[in-house]
Write an enzyme that holds these catalytic residues in place. Sequence first.
Site, PDB file in Angstrom:
ATOM      1  N   ASP A 148       0.810  -1.217   0.000  1.00 15.27           N
ATOM      2  CA  ASP A 148       0.000   0.000   0.000  1.00 15.27           C
ATOM      3  C   ASP A 148       0.844   1.269   0.000  1.00 15.27           C
ATOM      4  OD1 ASP A 148       0.761  -0.879   2.577  1.00 15.27           O
ATOM      5  OD2 ASP A 148      -0.707   0.422   3.529  1.00 15.27           O
ATOM      6  N   GLU A 174      -0.405  -2.033   5.225  1.00 14.07           N
ATOM      7  CA  GLU A 174       0.484  -1.883   6.390  1.00 14.07           C
ATOM      8  C   GLU A 174       0.267  -0.547   7.077  1.00 14.07           C
ATOM      9  OE1 GLU A 174       3.466  -0.596   8.902  1.00 14.07           O
ATOM     10  OE2 GLU A 174       3.396   0.258   6.881  1.00 14.07           O
TER      11      GLU A 174
END
Length: 394
Positions: A81, A139
């Site tokens: 991400d 994350e």
Amino acid sequence: MIKEKIQHLAKEIFDDVVANRRHLHAHPELSFHEVETSVFVARKLEELGIEYHKMADTGLVALIKGDKPGDKVVALRADMDALPILEANDVSYKSQNEGVMHACGHDVHTSSLLGVAKILTEIKSEFGGTVKFIFQPAEEKLPGGASLMIKEGVLENPKPSAVIGQHVMPLIDAGKVGFRAGKYMASTDELYVTVKGKGGHGAQPQQNIDPVIITAHILTALQQVVSRFADPKSPSVLSFGKVIANGATNVIPNEVYLEGTFRTMDEQWRNDAHVKMKKMAEGIAESMGGSCDFKIMKGYPFLINEEKLTAQVRGFAEDFLGKENVLDLDIWMAAEDFAYYSQVANSCFYRLGTRNEARGITSSVHTPTFDIEESALEQSVGLMAYIAVKQLGN
């Protein structure tokens, strides 16, 4: 020797890894929205003939089994991400999704792990055992993609004996890596506090219950949680970065809003501190005639690198890169959801140097000018592939 083969392959696929990294960098996606990123990773795995399955919506898990006998399993993790940051770099691979940027190096982690998959596919005949590839979403956002993947069984069927991850570090020169055994990164909790009083005219304080003054007392007193209640040998951080008292020079507001973070490296103390902070803030507000709504959003646990595993992995890094290129790391009070893996499995999380002062590549992660020295990608894929093979006992 297998080391030389991996080093040769890391050079051979370098351009592909760079191209993958640049594609990912130009097309970043926020936590829990890594749809096209997941499609890209899946396509690359398919091109290598590697089977995979999805987890946690956009996450992917794949296996490569060596041709030699071996039952051992090691897991390698990369996060996918990006962050809600407007990129300021003037590069050909600049983010095309305005306001979203790979400012934490997850494009590096993902492209590197794809590179490792390519290398290990090429040398399957050289090792035994199984490598599990974890391409993890989210994350950067609670509750963290790692926690979701663990709940969905990412560490089962087959169960790895070790989980290994790496993360870019712009404080370290490209070509070098860093390790720390034991406690390494902090837990992280988000604090959302509303202090309520009774607003009114600033010239008539006797008619009001001033939440600004109450807040000032609370902010000062809460620092005792760290300075007087915490064990000095165990790091703790309590910081408030947002305070909103929407009054005026002569207007006392009805309430004050605060946001902060609490971080430590001891789970029992973490829980005790939550109780102390809440009780202290509420008590102070009540004693001064107001009230306090103290909410704690519990985040990631602290990250611990298992001592024996980390010593082994560090040794492999010294063998692969040279002892002079392997550094000691200090405790880092930032947080990482890799910590979830470290709480339930033997884990090692190390740092990949990406700095190049000569080229001006020095910006910290989570900034609009973050970038990497791309030569680090060669060490990144080669080292992680070598670590995996050696950890399997080959």
